[in-house]
Design an enzyme around this catalytic site. Structure first.
Site, short mmCIF file in Angstrom:
data_model
loop_
_atom_site.label_atom_id
_atom_site.label_comp_id
_atom_site.label_asym_id
_atom_site.label_seq_id
_atom_site.Cartn_x
_atom_site.Cartn_y
_atom_site.Cartn_z
N SER A 175 0.81 -1.21 0.00
CA SER A 175 0.00 0.00 0.00
C SER A 175 0.85 1.27 0.00
CB SER A 175 -0.93 0.01 1.23
OG SER A 175 -1.65 1.23 1.27
N THR A 186 -9.09 -1.37 2.90
CA THR A 186 -8.87 -1.99 1.60
C THR A 186 -9.20 -3.48 1.69
OG1 THR A 186 -7.28 -2.19 -0.23
CG2 THR A 186 -6.41 -2.44 2.00
N LYS A 239 -13.66 -4.41 2.71
CA LYS A 239 -14.61 -3.38 2.30
C LYS A 239 -16.06 -3.78 2.51
CE LYS A 239 -11.77 -0.90 -1.05
NZ LYS A 239 -11.68 -0.36 -2.43
N ARG A 293 -17.01 -13.32 -13.82
CA ARG A 293 -16.80 -14.75 -13.99
C ARG A 293 -18.13 -15.49 -14.05
NH1 ARG A 293 -12.45 -13.32 -10.75
NH2 ARG A 293 -10.40 -13.92 -11.57
#
Length: 286
Positions: free
Chosen positions: A15, A63, A67, A153
């Site tokens: 990060s 992050t 989330k 997907r």
């Protein structure tokens, strides 16, 4: 009293949020200790309880993979979070310690694209269907987007995205992930004037070679993955003649909004602060 803030996730070592925030707080003279903390999913609830107990926190940058799970651990959610069902920011109320969920990814995407010269967009494509994709749909609405294709997907699992698009008044088509790389018919992601890949680092690599040739001079790719940079997808897209916006641009602008919220400082017109943030992660000054 010095305040604390942090970015949390797993993995988190890559990060660049600490560099951005620390540079901004130094420039602002704000006494905030911003840390990088790896938190496993099983430990998230305990971490939030610790924040509540310590009572000297300003905020948290959230992050992956937290989330979605953080939604149930905050006390309130702003309108963007309520609408999208996704957050990346938690503010700690200094008065009573209540936690407010916010989403600065939306403004990060909007400002990154506007900085790249995008005033509006009619047709966009999103690759991936997680929390960042939800923020991207809200950002597209702010850019007057009329329709979007989302490549997943399993399109059958895109019902929540379809519901969000309906709330936003945005036309949405869910498509199989494999169709994103369909340069022959022109129906793939390369057919859209703007493509946003919301996939984590490396996940789009198998798609990159299949997409070779679909980028066109007028097409723009925003790849939110920024480590390593350029990503394989960004490299192939650029090779094919398309323009690319780095995920670092999104990261910068969502961090500007977080810094303002965590510090209580108005950053409107503070190019000096934004420029030191740019310098901290190797972006050109604004």
């Amino acid at each position: 009293m010095q305040l604390k803030a942090a970015v949390i996730g797993q993995p988190i070592a890559h990060s660049k949020s600490p560099a951005l925030h620390r540079a901004a707080y130094r420039a602002l003279g704000a006494d905030i200790d911003y840390r990088l903390i790896e938190v496993a999913p099983a430990d998230l609830a305990d971490f939030v309880a610790q924040i509540r107990a310590e009572q000297n926190w300003s905020g948290i940058s959230v992050t992956m993979p937290h989330k979605a799970s953080m939604l149930a651990l905050v006390d309130a959610r702003d309108a963007d979070v309520q609408r999208t069902g996704a957050l990346n920011t938690v503010l700690v109320d200094p008065a009573d310690g209540r936690l407010l969920g916010r989403n600065t990814d939306i403004i990060g995407i909007v400002h990154a694209l506007r900085h790249a010269g995008v005033a509006s967009v009619q047709h966009a494509a999103l690759i991936g269907g997680g929390g960042t994709a939800r923020a991207a749909l809200a950002a597209l609405k702010q850019l007057d987007c009329q329709r979007a294709d989302v490549y997943l997907r399993d399109p059958a699992k895109g019902g929540d995205l379809a519901e969000l698009a309906a709330v936003l008044g945005l036309g949405l088509t869910l498509r199989p992930f494999a169709e994103a790389a369909d340069p022959v018919t022109g129906a793939g992601a390369g057919a859209a004037e703007l493509v946003i890949s919301t996939l984590p680092p490396g996940v789009a690599d198998p798609l990159a070679e299949a997409l070779r040739g679909t980028g066109r001079g007028s097409n723009l790719l925003l790849d939110v993955a920024y480590d390593p940079w350029p990503s394989r997808l960004a490299h192939v897209w650029s090779e094919s003649g398309g323009a690319v916006v780095s995920g670092l641009e999104m990261l910068l602008y969502q961090a500007v909004a977080q810094v303002a919220a965590f510090s209580g400082c108005d950053l409107a017109g503070r190019e000096d602060v934004i420029n030191v943030m740019c310098d901290s992660i190797g972006l050109p000054e604004r």
